[in-house]
Write a protein that holds these residues in place. Sequence first.
Motif, PDB file in Angstrom:
ATOM      1  N   PRO A 367      61.073  38.478  96.741  1.00  0.00           N
ATOM      2  CA  PRO A 367      60.494  39.799  97.018  1.00  0.00           C
ATOM      3  C   PRO A 367      58.979  39.800  96.841  1.00  0.00           C
ATOM      4  CG  PRO A 367      62.417  39.966  95.588  1.00  0.00           C
ATOM      5  CD  PRO A 367      62.091  38.517  95.704  1.00  0.00           C
ATOM      6  N   PHE A 368      58.312  40.597  97.665  1.00  0.00           N
ATOM      7  CA  PHE A 368      56.846  40.601  97.673  1.00  0.00           C
ATOM      8  C   PHE A 368      56.270  40.967  96.313  1.00  0.00           C
ATOM      9  CE2 PHE A 368      52.822  42.892  98.264  1.00  0.00           C
ATOM     10  CZ  PHE A 368      52.066  41.869  98.800  1.00  0.00           C
ATOM     11  N   ALA A 369      56.837  41.957  95.640  1.00  0.00           N
ATOM     12  CA  ALA A 369      56.296  42.395  94.352  1.00  0.00           C
ATOM     13  C   ALA A 369      56.338  41.270  93.322  1.00  0.00           C
ATOM     14  CB  ALA A 369      57.081  43.599  93.837  1.00  0.00           C
ATOM     15  N   LEU A 370      57.416  40.476  93.361  1.00  0.00           N
ATOM     16  CA  LEU A 370      57.520  39.361  92.425  1.00  0.00           C
ATOM     17  C   LEU A 370      56.520  38.266  92.755  1.00  0.00           C
ATOM     18  CD1 LEU A 370      61.365  38.990  91.844  1.00  0.00           C
ATOM     19  CD2 LEU A 370      59.626  39.569  90.147  1.00  0.00           C
ATOM     20  N   ILE A 371      56.296  38.031  94.046  1.00  0.00           N
ATOM     21  CA  ILE A 371      55.309  37.030  94.442  1.00  0.00           C
ATOM     22  C   ILE A 371      53.927  37.419  93.931  1.00  0.00           C
ATOM     23  CG2 ILE A 371      54.140  35.940  96.398  1.00  0.00           C
ATOM     24  CD1 ILE A 371      56.709  36.229  97.973  1.00  0.00           C
ATOM     25  N   VAL A 372      53.596  38.709  94.061  1.00  0.00           N
ATOM     26  CA  VAL A 372      52.300  39.197  93.583  1.00  0.00           C
ATOM     27  C   VAL A 372      52.179  38.999  92.070  1.00  0.00           C
ATOM     28  CG1 VAL A 372      50.879  41.244  93.271  1.00  0.00           C
ATOM     29  CG2 VAL A 372      51.994  40.842  95.465  1.00  0.00           C
ATOM     30  N   ALA A 373      53.218  39.392  91.325  1.00  0.00           N
ATOM     31  CA  ALA A 373      53.193  39.248  89.866  1.00  0.00           C
ATOM     32  C   ALA A 373      53.119  37.785  89.462  1.00  0.00           C
ATOM     33  CB  ALA A 373      54.430  39.907  89.266  1.00  0.00           C
ATOM     34  N   TYR A 374      53.870  36.944  90.155  1.00  0.00           N
ATOM     35  CA  TYR A 374      53.893  35.505  89.871  1.00  0.00           C
ATOM     36  C   TYR A 374      52.513  34.886  90.072  1.00  0.00           C
ATOM     37  CZ  TYR A 374      55.118  30.561  90.705  1.00  0.00           C
ATOM     38  OH  TYR A 374      55.171  29.198  90.691  1.00  0.00           O
ATOM     39  N   GLY A 375      51.896  35.203  91.216  1.00  0.00           N
ATOM     40  CA  GLY A 375      50.579  34.650  91.500  1.00  0.00           C
ATOM     41  C   GLY A 375      49.521  35.129  90.524  1.00  0.00           C
ATOM     42  N   ALA A 376      49.568  36.418  90.187  1.00  0.00           N
ATOM     43  CA  ALA A 376      48.579  36.975  89.269  1.00  0.00           C
ATOM     44  C   ALA A 376      48.719  36.383  87.876  1.00  0.00           C
ATOM     45  CB  ALA A 376      48.720  38.492  89.218  1.00  0.00           C
ATOM     46  N   LEU A 377      49.939  36.320  87.348  1.00  0.00           N
ATOM     47  CA  LEU A 377      50.148  35.776  86.004  1.00  0.00           C
ATOM     48  C   LEU A 377      49.814  34.286  85.952  1.00  0.00           C
ATOM     49  CD1 LEU A 377      53.453  37.570  84.994  1.00  0.00           C
ATOM     50  CD2 LEU A 377      51.223  37.871  83.930  1.00  0.00           C
ATOM     51  N   GLY A 378      50.214  33.557  86.993  1.00  0.00           N
ATOM     52  CA  GLY A 378      49.910  32.136  87.023  1.00  0.00           C
ATOM     53  C   GLY A 378      48.416  31.867  87.043  1.00  0.00           C
ATOM     54  N   ALA A 379      47.679  32.698  87.755  1.00  0.00           N
ATOM     55  CA  ALA A 379      46.233  32.517  87.829  1.00  0.00           C
ATOM     56  C   ALA A 379      45.560  32.748  86.485  1.00  0.00           C
ATOM     57  CB  ALA A 379      45.648  33.478  88.872  1.00  0.00           C
ATOM     58  N   PHE A 380      46.134  33.633  85.671  1.00  0.00           N
ATOM     59  CA  PHE A 380      45.517  33.956  84.396  1.00  0.00           C
ATOM     60  C   PHE A 380      45.782  32.925  83.300  1.00  0.00           C
ATOM     61  CE2 PHE A 380      45.167  38.446  85.853  1.00  0.00           C
ATOM     62  CZ  PHE A 380      43.848  38.651  85.487  1.00  0.00           C
ATOM     63  N   PHE A 381      46.800  32.087  83.460  1.00  0.00           N
ATOM     64  CA  PHE A 381      47.193  31.254  82.322  1.00  0.00           C
ATOM     65  C   PHE A 381      46.181  30.167  81.981  1.00  0.00           C
ATOM     66  CE2 PHE A 381      49.115  27.818  80.006  1.00  0.00           C
ATOM     67  CZ  PHE A 381      49.683  28.519  78.954  1.00  0.00           C
ATOM     68  N   LEU A 420      38.478  30.368  85.577  1.00  0.00           N
ATOM     69  CA  LEU A 420      38.181  31.772  85.829  1.00  0.00           C
ATOM     70  C   LEU A 420      37.845  31.999  87.294  1.00  0.00           C
ATOM     71  CD1 LEU A 420      36.104  32.749  82.662  1.00  0.00           C
ATOM     72  CD2 LEU A 420      38.308  33.721  83.351  1.00  0.00           C
ATOM     73  N   VAL A 421      37.084  31.073  87.883  1.00  0.00           N
ATOM     74  CA  VAL A 421      36.767  31.169  89.314  1.00  0.00           C
ATOM     75  C   VAL A 421      38.039  31.054  90.145  1.00  0.00           C
ATOM     76  CG1 VAL A 421      35.539  30.074  91.227  1.00  0.00           C
ATOM     77  CG2 VAL A 421      34.420  30.300  89.004  1.00  0.00           C
ATOM     78  N   LEU A 422      38.901  30.088  89.779  1.00  0.00           N
ATOM     79  CA  LEU A 422      40.171  29.937  90.479  1.00  0.00           C
ATOM     80  C   LEU A 422      41.038  31.181  90.328  1.00  0.00           C
ATOM     81  CD1 LEU A 422      41.159  26.242  89.656  1.00  0.00           C
ATOM     82  CD2 LEU A 422      40.767  27.200  91.929  1.00  0.00           C
ATOM     83  N   CYS A 423      40.984  31.776  89.144  1.00  0.00           N
ATOM     84  CA  CYS A 423      41.755  32.993  88.893  1.00  0.00           C
ATOM     85  C   CYS A 423      41.318  34.112  89.833  1.00  0.00           C
ATOM     86  CB  CYS A 423      41.577  33.414  87.437  1.00  0.00           C
ATOM     87  SG  CYS A 423      42.399  34.966  87.003  1.00  0.00           S
ATOM     88  N   VAL A 424      40.018  34.326  89.939  1.00  0.00           N
ATOM     89  CA  VAL A 424      39.494  35.363  90.827  1.00  0.00           C
ATOM     90  C   VAL A 424      39.890  35.071  92.271  1.00  0.00           C
ATOM     91  CG1 VAL A 424      37.400  36.405  91.742  1.00  0.00           C
ATOM     92  CG2 VAL A 424      37.579  35.929  89.292  1.00  0.00           C
ATOM     93  N   SER A 425      39.766  33.782  92.669  1.00  0.00           N
ATOM     94  CA  SER A 425      40.129  33.395  94.038  1.00  0.00           C
ATOM     95  C   SER A 425      41.595  33.675  94.312  1.00  0.00           C
ATOM     96  CB  SER A 425      39.839  31.917  94.245  1.00  0.00           C
ATOM     97  OG  SER A 425      40.281  31.476  95.503  1.00  0.00           O
ATOM     98  N   GLU A 426      42.472  33.339  93.335  1.00  0.00           N
ATOM     99  CA  GLU A 426      43.911  33.563  93.496  1.00  0.00           C
ATOM    100  C   GLU A 426      44.222  35.055  93.597  1.00  0.00           C
ATOM    101  OE1 GLU A 426      47.932  32.895  93.886  1.00  0.00           O
ATOM    102  OE2 GLU A 426      46.311  31.421  93.949  1.00  0.00           O
ATOM    103  N   LEU A 427      43.564  35.862  92.762  1.00  0.00           N
ATOM    104  CA  LEU A 427      43.811  37.304  92.778  1.00  0.00           C
ATOM    105  C   LEU A 427      43.347  37.916  94.098  1.00  0.00           C
ATOM    106  CD1 LEU A 427      42.826  38.321  89.147  1.00  0.00           C
ATOM    107  CD2 LEU A 427      45.109  38.014  90.093  1.00  0.00           C
ATOM    108  N   VAL A 428      42.218  37.441  94.622  1.00  0.00           N
ATOM    109  CA  VAL A 428      41.730  37.942  95.908  1.00  0.00           C
ATOM    110  C   VAL A 428      42.728  37.606  97.006  1.00  0.00           C
ATOM    111  CG1 VAL A 428      39.957  37.653  97.675  1.00  0.00           C
ATOM    112  CG2 VAL A 428      39.300  37.914  95.269  1.00  0.00           C
TER     113      VAL A 428
END
Length: 432
Positions: A367-381, A420-428
Amino acid sequence: MTDRGTDDTDTTTATQPARRWSIVGPGIVVAATGVGAGDLAATLVAGSEFGYTLLWAVILGVVVKISLAEATGRWHLATGSTIFAGWRSLGPWTTVYFVVYVVIWGFVYGATAMTSSALPLAAMFGGSIPAWGIPCGLLGLALVWFGSYAIFEKIMTALVGVMFVVVVGLAVIVLPDVPAMLAGLLPVLPSGSAVYTLGLVGGVGGTVTMAAYGYWINAKGWRDSSWMRVMRLDNRVAYITTGIFVAAMLVVGAELLYTANIALVESDRGLLDLDEILQQRFGPVIATLFLVGFFATSFSSLLGVWQGVSLMVTDFVRTRREAVARTPEELAAAGQLSEDATRSVPYRAYLLWLTFPPMILLFLGRPFALIVAYGALGAFFMPFLAITLLWLLGSKRAPREWRNGWLSTSLLSGAAVLFLVLCVSELVDTFG
Protein backbone atom coordinates in the motif's frame (compact mmCIF):
# COMPACT_ATOMS: atom_id res chain seq x y z
CA MET A 1 38.73 2.65 11.75
CA THR A 2 39.82 4.99 14.49
CA ASP A 3 42.81 6.81 15.89
CA ARG A 4 42.27 5.70 19.48
CA GLY A 5 42.34 2.61 21.58
CA THR A 6 45.42 0.75 20.39
CA ASP A 7 46.90 -1.30 23.22
CA ASP A 8 50.26 -2.81 22.32
CA THR A 9 50.50 -4.57 25.67
CA ASP A 10 47.53 -6.84 25.05
CA THR A 11 48.76 -10.41 25.03
CA THR A 12 45.49 -12.34 25.06
CA THR A 13 44.96 -15.09 22.55
CA ALA A 14 42.33 -12.89 20.98
CA THR A 15 45.03 -10.67 19.50
CA GLN A 16 47.41 -13.30 18.15
CA PRO A 17 47.55 -12.83 14.36
CA ALA A 18 46.66 -16.40 13.35
CA ARG A 19 43.85 -16.45 15.90
CA ARG A 20 42.49 -13.10 14.69
CA TRP A 21 42.19 -14.27 11.10
CA SER A 22 40.53 -17.54 12.10
CA ILE A 23 37.65 -15.97 14.02
CA VAL A 24 36.49 -13.08 11.85
CA GLY A 25 32.78 -13.38 11.10
CA PRO A 26 30.35 -10.82 12.59
CA GLY A 27 31.56 -8.22 10.09
CA ILE A 28 30.71 -10.52 7.20
CA VAL A 29 27.24 -10.94 8.70
CA VAL A 30 26.55 -7.20 8.98
CA ALA A 31 28.05 -6.38 5.57
CA ALA A 32 26.09 -9.13 3.81
CA THR A 33 22.86 -8.08 5.52
CA GLY A 34 23.33 -4.49 4.42
CA VAL A 35 23.83 -5.33 0.73
CA GLY A 36 20.53 -6.46 -0.72
CA ALA A 37 19.26 -7.01 -4.23
CA GLY A 38 18.04 -3.41 -4.41
CA ASP A 39 21.59 -2.20 -3.72
CA LEU A 40 22.95 -4.44 -6.46
CA ALA A 41 20.39 -3.05 -8.88
CA ALA A 42 21.24 0.55 -7.89
CA THR A 43 24.95 -0.13 -8.44
CA LEU A 44 24.22 -1.81 -11.76
CA VAL A 45 22.16 1.17 -12.90
CA ALA A 46 24.92 3.58 -11.82
CA GLY A 47 27.37 1.61 -13.95
CA SER A 48 24.96 1.59 -16.87
CA GLU A 49 24.49 5.37 -16.64
CA PHE A 50 28.05 6.54 -15.98
CA GLY A 51 30.38 3.65 -16.68
CA TYR A 52 33.36 3.51 -14.35
CA THR A 53 33.23 7.20 -13.45
CA LEU A 54 31.73 6.64 -9.98
CA LEU A 55 34.05 3.84 -8.88
CA TRP A 56 35.66 6.24 -6.39
CA ALA A 57 32.29 6.60 -4.65
CA VAL A 58 32.26 2.85 -3.92
CA ILE A 59 35.65 3.16 -2.19
CA LEU A 60 34.52 6.19 -0.22
CA GLY A 61 31.43 4.23 0.83
CA VAL A 62 33.63 1.45 2.19
CA VAL A 63 35.49 3.96 4.37
CA VAL A 64 32.21 5.41 5.66
CA LYS A 65 30.81 1.96 6.55
CA ILE A 66 34.03 0.89 8.25
CA SER A 67 33.96 3.98 10.45
CA LEU A 68 30.29 3.50 11.43
CA ALA A 69 30.54 -0.23 12.15
CA GLU A 70 33.81 0.27 14.05
CA ALA A 71 32.20 2.90 16.25
CA THR A 72 29.25 0.60 16.97
CA GLY A 73 31.54 -2.27 17.89
CA ARG A 74 33.81 0.02 19.92
CA TRP A 75 30.85 1.17 22.02
CA HIS A 76 29.84 -2.40 22.86
CA LEU A 77 33.38 -3.54 23.72
CA ALA A 78 34.56 -0.39 25.52
CA THR A 79 31.51 0.06 27.72
CA GLY A 80 30.44 -3.56 28.20
CA SER A 81 26.98 -2.30 27.28
CA THR A 82 24.81 -2.16 24.15
CA ILE A 83 24.04 0.53 21.63
CA PHE A 84 20.41 0.62 22.74
CA ALA A 85 21.39 1.20 26.35
CA GLY A 86 23.43 4.13 25.04
CA TRP A 87 20.54 5.46 22.97
CA ARG A 88 18.20 5.28 25.92
CA SER A 89 20.63 7.35 27.99
CA LEU A 90 20.20 10.17 25.45
CA GLY A 91 16.54 10.62 26.34
CA PRO A 92 13.05 9.22 25.67
CA TRP A 93 12.97 10.54 22.09
CA THR A 94 15.11 7.59 20.96
CA THR A 95 12.52 5.17 22.35
CA VAL A 96 9.62 6.81 20.51
CA TYR A 97 11.54 6.78 17.25
CA PHE A 98 12.63 3.15 17.57
CA VAL A 99 9.15 1.81 18.37
CA VAL A 100 7.58 3.44 15.32
CA TYR A 101 10.54 2.39 13.20
CA VAL A 102 10.59 -1.32 14.00
CA VAL A 103 6.83 -1.72 13.73
CA ILE A 104 6.29 -0.05 10.33
CA TRP A 105 9.71 -0.71 8.83
CA GLY A 106 9.67 -4.35 9.90
CA PHE A 107 6.24 -4.94 8.41
CA VAL A 108 7.14 -3.56 4.98
CA TYR A 109 10.68 -4.93 4.99
CA GLY A 110 9.38 -8.43 5.69
CA ALA A 111 7.38 -8.35 2.46
CA THR A 112 10.25 -6.74 0.57
CA ALA A 113 12.78 -9.37 1.68
CA MET A 114 10.48 -12.28 0.85
CA THR A 115 9.66 -10.78 -2.56
CA SER A 116 13.32 -10.17 -3.37
CA SER A 117 14.24 -13.73 -2.40
CA ALA A 118 11.36 -15.11 -4.47
CA LEU A 119 12.19 -13.24 -7.70
CA PRO A 120 15.23 -15.32 -8.76
CA LEU A 121 13.56 -18.57 -7.70
CA ALA A 122 10.48 -17.77 -9.78
CA ALA A 123 12.73 -16.90 -12.72
CA MET A 124 14.58 -20.22 -12.43
CA PHE A 125 11.73 -22.59 -11.63
CA GLY A 126 8.54 -20.75 -12.51
CA GLY A 127 5.66 -20.01 -10.16
CA SER A 128 4.36 -16.90 -8.44
CA ILE A 129 6.06 -14.55 -6.00
CA PRO A 130 3.87 -15.66 -3.05
CA ALA A 131 4.54 -19.32 -3.89
CA TRP A 132 8.28 -18.75 -3.36
CA GLY A 133 8.25 -15.78 -1.00
CA ILE A 134 6.28 -17.51 1.76
CA PRO A 135 8.61 -20.56 1.92
CA CYS A 136 11.61 -18.19 1.99
CA GLY A 137 10.12 -16.34 4.95
CA LEU A 138 9.33 -19.59 6.75
CA LEU A 139 12.82 -20.97 6.09
CA GLY A 140 14.38 -17.79 7.45
CA LEU A 141 12.15 -18.01 10.52
CA ALA A 142 13.11 -21.63 11.17
CA LEU A 143 16.86 -21.04 10.74
CA VAL A 144 16.88 -18.06 13.09
CA TRP A 145 14.37 -19.49 15.60
CA PHE A 146 16.09 -22.83 16.12
CA GLY A 147 19.69 -22.15 15.09
CA SER A 148 22.49 -20.80 17.26
CA TYR A 149 24.56 -17.76 16.35
CA ALA A 150 27.39 -20.07 15.23
CA ILE A 151 25.11 -21.81 12.72
CA PHE A 152 23.66 -18.47 11.59
CA GLU A 153 27.16 -17.10 10.96
CA LYS A 154 28.21 -20.17 8.96
CA ILE A 155 25.12 -19.91 6.75
CA MET A 156 25.72 -16.19 6.18
CA THR A 157 29.38 -16.79 5.36
CA ALA A 158 28.41 -19.46 2.83
CA LEU A 159 25.89 -17.10 1.20
CA VAL A 160 28.53 -14.35 1.04
CA GLY A 161 30.89 -16.81 -0.63
CA VAL A 162 28.29 -17.55 -3.29
CA MET A 163 27.56 -13.84 -3.79
CA PHE A 164 31.23 -12.96 -4.06
CA VAL A 165 32.22 -15.76 -6.45
CA VAL A 166 29.25 -15.19 -8.76
CA VAL A 167 29.43 -11.40 -9.01
CA VAL A 168 33.23 -11.06 -9.09
CA GLY A 169 33.41 -13.97 -11.54
CA LEU A 170 30.85 -12.23 -13.72
CA ALA A 171 32.93 -9.04 -13.65
CA VAL A 172 35.96 -11.02 -14.84
CA ILE A 173 33.98 -12.69 -17.63
CA VAL A 174 32.79 -9.38 -19.08
CA LEU A 175 36.44 -8.27 -19.41
CA PRO A 176 36.68 -4.95 -17.52
CA ASP A 177 38.42 -1.98 -19.10
CA VAL A 178 41.33 -1.58 -16.64
CA PRO A 179 42.44 1.92 -17.77
CA ALA A 180 38.85 3.15 -17.45
CA MET A 181 38.64 1.57 -13.98
CA LEU A 182 41.78 3.40 -12.87
CA ALA A 183 40.36 6.65 -14.23
CA GLY A 184 37.23 5.98 -12.18
CA LEU A 185 39.28 6.28 -8.98
CA LEU A 186 39.49 10.04 -9.52
CA PRO A 187 36.63 11.89 -7.81
CA VAL A 188 34.59 13.25 -10.70
CA LEU A 189 30.89 14.16 -10.72
CA PRO A 190 29.34 13.91 -14.20
CA SER A 191 26.21 15.91 -14.88
CA GLY A 192 23.19 14.27 -13.28
CA SER A 193 25.24 11.87 -11.16
CA ALA A 194 24.77 13.45 -7.71
CA VAL A 195 21.96 11.13 -6.57
CA TYR A 196 23.76 8.03 -7.85
CA THR A 197 26.97 9.11 -6.15
CA LEU A 198 25.29 9.68 -2.80
CA GLY A 199 23.56 6.34 -3.14
CA LEU A 200 26.82 4.50 -3.79
CA VAL A 201 28.59 6.18 -0.88
CA GLY A 202 25.79 6.00 1.64
CA GLY A 203 23.23 3.48 0.53
CA VAL A 204 25.04 0.28 -0.40
CA GLY A 205 25.60 -1.78 2.72
CA GLY A 206 24.06 0.82 5.04
CA THR A 207 20.88 -0.16 6.89
CA VAL A 208 19.48 -0.49 10.40
CA THR A 209 21.48 -3.71 10.73
CA MET A 210 24.71 -1.71 11.02
CA ALA A 211 23.55 -1.04 14.58
CA ALA A 212 23.20 -4.81 15.07
CA TYR A 213 26.95 -5.31 14.58
CA GLY A 214 27.59 -4.82 18.29
CA TYR A 215 25.06 -7.51 19.18
CA TRP A 216 26.67 -9.95 16.76
CA ILE A 217 30.17 -9.41 18.15
CA ASN A 218 28.75 -10.02 21.64
CA ALA A 219 27.06 -13.20 20.38
CA LYS A 220 30.45 -14.25 19.00
CA GLY A 221 31.83 -14.02 22.55
CA TRP A 222 33.60 -10.67 22.19
CA ARG A 223 32.43 -8.78 25.26
CA ASP A 224 35.22 -6.45 26.41
CA SER A 225 37.99 -4.21 25.11
CA SER A 226 40.51 -7.07 24.86
CA TRP A 227 38.74 -7.94 21.59
CA MET A 228 39.06 -4.46 20.11
CA ARG A 229 41.80 -5.37 17.60
CA VAL A 230 39.95 -8.46 16.48
CA MET A 231 36.76 -6.47 15.98
CA ARG A 232 38.57 -3.89 13.87
CA LEU A 233 40.18 -6.54 11.70
CA ASP A 234 36.85 -8.29 11.29
CA ASN A 235 35.14 -5.03 10.34
CA ARG A 236 37.76 -4.02 7.77
CA VAL A 237 37.92 -7.42 6.11
CA ALA A 238 34.12 -7.50 5.82
CA TYR A 239 33.65 -4.09 4.26
CA ILE A 240 36.63 -4.36 1.95
CA THR A 241 35.09 -7.62 0.72
CA THR A 242 31.78 -5.81 0.28
CA GLY A 243 33.53 -2.99 -1.58
CA ILE A 244 35.06 -5.46 -4.05
CA PHE A 245 31.66 -7.07 -4.48
CA VAL A 246 29.91 -3.75 -5.19
CA ALA A 247 32.72 -2.58 -7.49
CA ALA A 248 32.33 -5.82 -9.45
CA MET A 249 28.63 -5.07 -9.95
CA LEU A 250 29.56 -1.59 -11.19
CA VAL A 251 31.93 -3.24 -13.69
CA VAL A 252 29.11 -5.45 -14.94
CA GLY A 253 26.88 -2.42 -15.41
CA ALA A 254 29.62 -0.48 -17.18
CA GLU A 255 30.62 -3.27 -19.55
CA LEU A 256 27.29 -4.92 -20.34
CA LEU A 257 24.92 -1.98 -20.19
CA TYR A 258 26.79 1.33 -20.51
CA THR A 259 28.66 0.30 -23.65
CA ALA A 260 25.46 -1.05 -25.22
CA ASN A 261 23.32 1.89 -24.03
CA ILE A 262 20.86 -0.42 -22.24
CA ALA A 263 18.67 0.92 -19.40
CA LEU A 264 17.31 -1.17 -16.52
CA VAL A 265 14.46 -0.78 -14.06
CA GLU A 266 15.78 0.89 -10.88
CA SER A 267 14.66 -1.85 -8.47
CA ASP A 268 15.58 -5.42 -7.68
CA ARG A 269 13.32 -6.49 -10.57
CA GLY A 270 15.87 -4.87 -12.86
CA LEU A 271 18.19 -7.75 -12.02
CA LEU A 272 15.83 -10.03 -13.95
CA ASP A 273 16.48 -7.89 -17.03
CA LEU A 274 20.19 -8.49 -16.51
CA ASP A 275 19.48 -12.21 -16.37
CA GLU A 276 17.97 -12.02 -19.86
CA ILE A 277 20.95 -10.05 -21.17
CA LEU A 278 23.39 -12.58 -19.70
CA GLN A 279 21.43 -15.44 -21.25
CA GLN A 280 21.61 -13.84 -24.68
CA ARG A 281 25.33 -13.07 -24.42
CA PHE A 282 26.80 -15.94 -22.40
CA GLY A 283 24.16 -18.66 -22.40
CA PRO A 284 21.84 -20.23 -19.81
CA VAL A 285 24.55 -21.53 -17.46
CA ILE A 286 25.99 -18.08 -16.66
CA ALA A 287 22.48 -16.62 -16.44
CA THR A 288 21.44 -19.30 -13.95
CA LEU A 289 24.57 -18.79 -11.86
CA PHE A 290 23.73 -15.09 -11.70
CA LEU A 291 20.24 -15.92 -10.41
CA VAL A 292 21.82 -18.12 -7.74
CA GLY A 293 23.96 -15.14 -6.68
CA PHE A 294 20.86 -12.93 -6.76
CA PHE A 295 19.09 -15.33 -4.40
CA ALA A 296 22.11 -15.54 -2.05
CA THR A 297 22.22 -11.74 -1.86
CA SER A 298 18.51 -11.43 -1.09
CA PHE A 299 18.24 -14.31 1.34
CA SER A 300 21.33 -13.25 3.31
CA SER A 301 19.68 -9.86 3.88
CA LEU A 302 16.48 -11.58 4.99
CA LEU A 303 18.33 -13.78 7.49
CA GLY A 304 20.40 -10.89 8.82
CA VAL A 305 17.39 -8.69 9.51
CA TRP A 306 15.41 -11.56 11.02
CA GLN A 307 18.25 -12.22 13.48
CA GLY A 308 19.84 -8.81 14.03
CA VAL A 309 16.82 -6.52 14.34
CA SER A 310 15.10 -9.08 16.57
CA LEU A 311 18.10 -8.84 18.92
CA MET A 312 17.73 -5.06 18.93
CA VAL A 313 14.04 -5.35 19.81
CA THR A 314 14.94 -7.75 22.63
CA ASP A 315 17.44 -5.23 23.98
CA PHE A 316 14.85 -2.46 23.68
CA VAL A 317 12.52 -4.42 25.97
CA ARG A 318 15.33 -5.31 28.38
CA THR A 319 16.63 -1.76 28.75
CA ARG A 320 13.10 -0.41 29.19
CA ARG A 321 12.67 -2.71 32.17
CA GLU A 322 16.02 -1.57 33.56
CA ALA A 323 15.52 2.16 32.88
CA VAL A 324 15.62 3.10 36.56
CA ALA A 325 19.20 4.40 36.65
CA ARG A 326 19.58 7.92 38.04
CA THR A 327 22.13 9.23 35.58
CA PRO A 328 22.73 8.88 31.83
CA GLU A 329 26.11 7.29 32.59
CA GLU A 330 24.51 4.58 34.74
CA LEU A 331 21.86 3.94 32.10
CA ALA A 332 24.46 3.75 29.33
CA ALA A 333 26.24 1.04 31.32
CA ALA A 334 23.17 -1.21 31.53
CA GLY A 335 25.13 -4.30 30.48
CA GLN A 336 24.83 -6.64 27.51
CA LEU A 337 22.23 -9.15 26.38
CA SER A 338 22.44 -12.59 27.93
CA GLU A 339 23.48 -15.51 25.75
CA ASP A 340 19.94 -16.94 25.76
CA ALA A 341 18.39 -13.74 24.35
CA THR A 342 17.41 -15.59 21.17
CA ARG A 343 15.05 -17.75 23.24
CA SER A 344 13.26 -14.78 24.80
CA VAL A 345 9.65 -13.79 24.16
CA PRO A 346 10.45 -10.35 22.60
CA TYR A 347 12.97 -11.92 20.20
CA ARG A 348 10.59 -14.57 18.96
CA ALA A 349 7.58 -12.25 18.92
CA TYR A 350 9.38 -9.86 16.56
CA LEU A 351 10.47 -12.78 14.39
CA LEU A 352 6.83 -13.68 13.98
CA TRP A 353 5.99 -10.03 13.20
CA LEU A 354 8.64 -9.97 10.45
CA THR A 355 7.39 -13.22 8.94
CA PHE A 356 3.61 -13.64 9.01
CA PRO A 357 1.82 -10.23 8.77
CA PRO A 358 3.98 -9.12 5.78
CA MET A 359 2.81 -12.17 3.81
CA ILE A 360 -0.43 -10.27 3.25
CA LEU A 361 1.46 -7.73 1.16
CA LEU A 362 2.76 -10.49 -1.11
CA PHE A 363 -0.81 -10.90 -2.36
CA LEU A 364 -2.07 -7.32 -2.10
CA GLY A 365 1.01 -5.37 -3.16
CA ARG A 366 2.53 -2.73 -0.92
CA PRO A 367 0.00 0.00 0.00
CA PHE A 368 1.13 3.52 -0.84
CA ALA A 369 0.89 4.81 2.74
CA LEU A 370 3.18 2.05 3.97
CA ILE A 371 5.68 2.73 1.20
CA VAL A 372 5.79 6.39 2.23
CA ALA A 373 6.28 5.51 5.92
CA TYR A 374 8.90 2.88 5.05
CA GLY A 375 10.91 5.27 2.90
CA ALA A 376 10.72 8.11 5.40
CA LEU A 377 11.73 6.00 8.42
CA GLY A 378 14.50 4.26 6.50
CA ALA A 379 15.94 7.59 5.41
CA PHE A 380 16.10 8.82 8.99
CA PHE A 381 17.93 5.86 10.49
CA MET A 382 21.49 6.26 9.17
CA PRO A 383 21.86 9.93 10.17
CA PHE A 384 20.39 8.94 13.56
CA LEU A 385 23.06 6.25 13.93
CA ALA A 386 25.96 8.51 12.89
CA ILE A 387 24.88 11.43 15.11
CA THR A 388 24.23 9.29 18.18
CA LEU A 389 27.59 7.51 17.82
CA LEU A 390 29.28 10.91 17.69
CA TRP A 391 27.39 11.90 20.83
CA LEU A 392 27.91 8.69 22.82
CA LEU A 393 31.57 8.14 21.98
CA GLY A 394 32.41 11.79 22.47
CA SER A 395 31.04 11.93 26.00
CA LYS A 396 31.97 10.57 29.40
CA ARG A 397 29.56 7.69 28.83
CA ALA A 398 32.51 5.95 27.12
CA PRO A 399 35.91 5.30 28.79
CA ARG A 400 38.37 8.05 27.93
CA GLU A 401 40.83 5.85 26.01
CA TRP A 402 38.09 4.59 23.68
CA ARG A 403 36.38 7.90 22.94
CA ASN A 404 36.42 9.42 19.47
CA GLY A 405 39.67 11.02 18.42
CA TRP A 406 40.08 13.47 15.58
CA LEU A 407 39.95 10.81 12.84
CA SER A 408 36.86 9.07 14.20
CA THR A 409 35.14 12.41 14.80
CA SER A 410 35.90 13.55 11.26
CA LEU A 411 34.65 10.33 9.65
CA LEU A 412 31.49 10.13 11.74
CA SER A 413 30.77 13.82 11.16
CA GLY A 414 31.20 13.33 7.42
CA ALA A 415 28.92 10.30 7.55
CA ALA A 416 26.28 12.28 9.47
CA VAL A 417 26.30 15.06 6.85
CA LEU A 418 26.21 12.54 3.99
CA PHE A 419 23.26 10.65 5.43
CA LEU A 420 21.38 13.84 6.24
CA VAL A 421 21.67 14.85 2.58
CA LEU A 422 20.52 11.38 1.53
CA CYS A 423 17.66 11.65 4.00
CA VAL A 424 16.44 14.91 2.48
CA SER A 425 16.81 13.45 -1.03
CA GLU A 426 14.80 10.35 -0.04
CA LEU A 427 12.06 12.44 1.58
CA VAL A 428 11.81 14.66 -1.51
CA ASP A 429 11.52 11.60 -3.75
CA THR A 430 9.01 9.91 -1.42
CA PHE A 431 6.67 12.81 -0.87
CA GLY A 432 7.31 14.58 -4.16
